[in-house]
Design a protein around this motif. Sequence first.
Motif, PDB file in Angstrom:
ATOM      1  N   LEU A 179     -14.921  -6.093  -4.494  1.00  0.00           N
ATOM      2  CA  LEU A 179     -14.105  -5.143  -3.749  1.00  0.00           C
ATOM      3  C   LEU A 179     -12.748  -5.791  -3.497  1.00  0.00           C
ATOM      4  N   ILE A 180     -11.698  -5.163  -3.990  1.00  0.00           N
ATOM      5  CA  ILE A 180     -10.337  -5.689  -3.847  1.00  0.00           C
ATOM      6  C   ILE A 180      -9.535  -4.730  -2.977  1.00  0.00           C
ATOM      7  N   GLU A 181      -9.082  -5.206  -1.829  1.00  0.00           N
ATOM      8  CA  GLU A 181      -8.219  -4.381  -0.990  1.00  0.00           C
ATOM      9  C   GLU A 181      -6.774  -4.808  -1.217  1.00  0.00           C
ATOM     10  N   ASP A 182      -6.034  -3.956  -1.886  1.00  0.00           N
ATOM     11  CA  ASP A 182      -4.646  -4.256  -2.231  1.00  0.00           C
ATOM     12  C   ASP A 182      -3.931  -2.947  -2.532  1.00  0.00           C
ATOM     13  N   TYR A 183      -2.639  -3.062  -2.794  1.00  0.00           N
ATOM     14  CA  TYR A 183      -1.858  -1.885  -3.164  1.00  0.00           C
ATOM     15  C   TYR A 183      -2.138  -1.487  -4.607  1.00  0.00           C
ATOM     16  N   VAL A 184      -2.115  -0.192  -4.856  1.00  0.00           N
ATOM     17  CA  VAL A 184      -2.125   0.360  -6.208  1.00  0.00           C
ATOM     18  C   VAL A 184      -0.807   1.112  -6.337  1.00  0.00           C
ATOM     19  N   VAL A 185       0.178   0.448  -6.906  1.00  0.00           N
ATOM     20  CA  VAL A 185       1.550   0.943  -6.889  1.00  0.00           C
ATOM     21  C   VAL A 185       1.706   2.107  -7.867  1.00  0.00           C
ATOM     22  N   PRO A 186       2.326   3.208  -7.438  1.00  0.00           N
ATOM     23  CA  PRO A 186       2.564   4.316  -8.367  1.00  0.00           C
ATOM     24  C   PRO A 186       3.460   3.887  -9.528  1.00  0.00           C
ATOM     25  N   ASP A 187       3.290   4.523 -10.675  1.00  0.00           N
ATOM     26  CA  ASP A 187       4.128   4.212 -11.834  1.00  0.00           C
ATOM     27  C   ASP A 187       5.589   4.568 -11.578  1.00  0.00           C
ATOM     28  N   GLN A 188       5.802   5.580 -10.765  1.00  0.00           N
ATOM     29  CA  GLN A 188       7.165   6.002 -10.418  1.00  0.00           C
ATOM     30  C   GLN A 188       7.226   6.295  -8.922  1.00  0.00           C
ATOM     31  N   ASN A 189       8.445   6.179  -8.383  1.00  0.00           N
ATOM     32  CA  ASN A 189       8.698   6.519  -6.981  1.00  0.00           C
ATOM     33  C   ASN A 189       7.801   5.747  -6.022  1.00  0.00           C
ATOM     34  N   ALA A 190       7.725   4.437  -6.222  1.00  0.00           N
ATOM     35  CA  ALA A 190       6.951   3.592  -5.310  1.00  0.00           C
ATOM     36  C   ALA A 190       7.545   3.669  -3.913  1.00  0.00           C
ATOM     37  N   GLY A 191       6.683   3.570  -2.906  1.00  0.00           N
ATOM     38  CA  GLY A 191       7.114   3.680  -1.522  1.00  0.00           C
ATOM     39  C   GLY A 191       7.792   2.421  -1.015  1.00  0.00           C
ATOM     40  N   LEU A 192       8.395   2.543   0.162  1.00  0.00           N
ATOM     41  CA  LEU A 192       9.136   1.432   0.745  1.00  0.00           C
ATOM     42  C   LEU A 192       8.219   0.252   1.054  1.00  0.00           C
ATOM     43  N   LYS A 193       7.025   0.520   1.629  1.00  0.00           N
ATOM     44  CA  LYS A 193       6.154  -0.566   2.059  1.00  0.00           C
ATOM     45  C   LYS A 193       5.698  -1.421   0.887  1.00  0.00           C
ATOM     46  N   GLU A 194       5.146  -0.802  -0.157  1.00  0.00           N
ATOM     47  CA  GLU A 194       4.651  -1.604  -1.265  1.00  0.00           C
ATOM     48  C   GLU A 194       5.787  -2.297  -2.024  1.00  0.00           C
ATOM     49  N   THR A 195       6.980  -1.674  -2.014  1.00  0.00           N
ATOM     50  CA  THR A 195       8.133  -2.298  -2.668  1.00  0.00           C
ATOM     51  C   THR A 195       8.565  -3.554  -1.921  1.00  0.00           C
ATOM     52  N   LEU A 196       8.615  -3.468  -0.603  1.00  0.00           N
ATOM     53  CA  LEU A 196       8.994  -4.626   0.204  1.00  0.00           C
ATOM     54  C   LEU A 196       7.959  -5.742   0.099  1.00  0.00           C
ATOM     55  N   ILE A 197       6.661  -5.368   0.128  1.00  0.00           N
ATOM     56  CA  ILE A 197       5.616  -6.377   0.005  1.00  0.00           C
ATOM     57  C   ILE A 197       5.676  -7.048  -1.357  1.00  0.00           C
ATOM     58  N   ASP A 198       6.015  -6.290  -2.394  1.00  0.00           N
ATOM     59  CA  ASP A 198       6.168  -6.857  -3.730  1.00  0.00           C
ATOM     60  C   ASP A 198       7.259  -7.931  -3.726  1.00  0.00           C
ATOM     61  N   MET A 199       8.350  -7.661  -3.025  1.00  0.00           N
ATOM     62  CA  MET A 199       9.439  -8.637  -2.941  1.00  0.00           C
ATOM     63  C   MET A 199       9.012  -9.852  -2.118  1.00  0.00           C
ATOM     64  N   VAL A 200       8.263  -9.628  -1.042  1.00  0.00           N
ATOM     65  CA  VAL A 200       7.823 -10.732  -0.176  1.00  0.00           C
ATOM     66  C   VAL A 200       6.905 -11.677  -0.936  1.00  0.00           C
ATOM     67  N   VAL A 201       5.892 -11.142  -1.627  1.00  0.00           N
ATOM     68  CA  VAL A 201       4.967 -12.028  -2.346  1.00  0.00           C
ATOM     69  C   VAL A 201       5.663 -12.691  -3.528  1.00  0.00           C
ATOM     70  N   MET A 202       6.686 -12.054  -4.091  1.00  0.00           N
ATOM     71  CA  MET A 202       7.430 -12.659  -5.191  1.00  0.00           C
ATOM     72  C   MET A 202       8.107 -13.947  -4.745  1.00  0.00           C
ATOM     73  N   VAL A 203       8.723 -13.935  -3.564  1.00  0.00           N
ATOM     74  CA  VAL A 203       9.459 -15.120  -3.118  1.00  0.00           C
ATOM     75  C   VAL A 203       8.556 -16.135  -2.427  1.00  0.00           C
ATOM     76  N   TRP A 204       7.404 -15.709  -1.932  1.00  0.00           N
ATOM     77  CA  TRP A 204       6.538 -16.591  -1.151  1.00  0.00           C
ATOM     78  C   TRP A 204       5.558 -17.353  -2.037  1.00  0.00           C
ATOM     79  N   CYS A 205       4.892 -16.694  -2.990  1.00  0.00           N
ATOM     80  CA  CYS A 205       3.737 -17.310  -3.663  1.00  0.00           C
ATOM     81  C   CYS A 205       4.030 -18.028  -4.990  1.00  0.00           C
ATOM     82  N   PRO A 206       4.602 -17.395  -5.999  1.00  0.00           N
ATOM     83  CA  PRO A 206       5.066 -16.017  -6.127  1.00  0.00           C
ATOM     84  C   PRO A 206       3.948 -15.112  -6.665  1.00  0.00           C
ATOM     85  N   GLY A 207       3.922 -13.864  -6.164  1.00  0.00           N
ATOM     86  CA  GLY A 207       2.906 -12.918  -6.585  1.00  0.00           C
ATOM     87  C   GLY A 207       3.502 -11.612  -7.049  1.00  0.00           C
TER      88      GLY A 207
END
Length: 255
Positions: free
Chosen positions: A185-213
Amino acid sequence: MDFLPIIQKTPEFFEKSGYQNPGDPNDGPFQHAYNTTGTCWDWLAEHPDALDRFNTFMEGSRDERAHWADWFPVEAQLLNGSLADRPLLVDVGGNRGHELTGFKEKFPVGAGKLVLEDLPSVIEDIQSLDSDIQRVKHNFFDPQPVKGARAYYFKHILHDWSDDHCRTILKHTTAAMESGYSKILIEDYVVPDQNAGLKETLIDMVVMVWCPGIERTRQRWIELLESVGLEIKNFWLPHGYTKGIIEAELKKIDA
């Protein structure tokens, strides 16, 4: 506060690296900002105050969303068919155990049925946890020590790592699973192919600079899990949300 120096230094890192997407957990914006060659997890283990802030943040990271046990069909997908002599739920990289605590409040299973795994520095940082929840010091890049559990749960783990690193984590998990019984069981974002929302977009940027993920689309999740012999049974997404549970099992081998 620990993220701010990284955000500030990220443009410098990208200029130095030729604006390539970071993928090495030992060489990214985090290392550039803190002048270190270790991973962000190594750094947290060496800085107890920062580790405490991070763990507290993770405990509150559900925001306004309900605990997954409130909307995921736990009885049908986990409890039904579970064996009394096996662990029910292993929370891999589960921090201080807040997810297992929430699960036990709704489904008061007995001692030994819930297992919390995390690095020694995290397990040793736990101040309070139900004594029925087993604590295991474990690095998920090592073989999974709990065999044949009903479910192995990953919350906000795989989005911290590249596909190659995720495959290592998942292969250790699949080696411990029992075909036809265990699931992931994986609890994570499933990002839309288009028109991704603000929250998942920001989290994508955060994990990119932190992990990077990286946050993944439905197709990227399918490709990743299939590459390690897993088959996705369902994407359980609460109405109006792009974060939910990805349920997967070992692929059945044709006789």
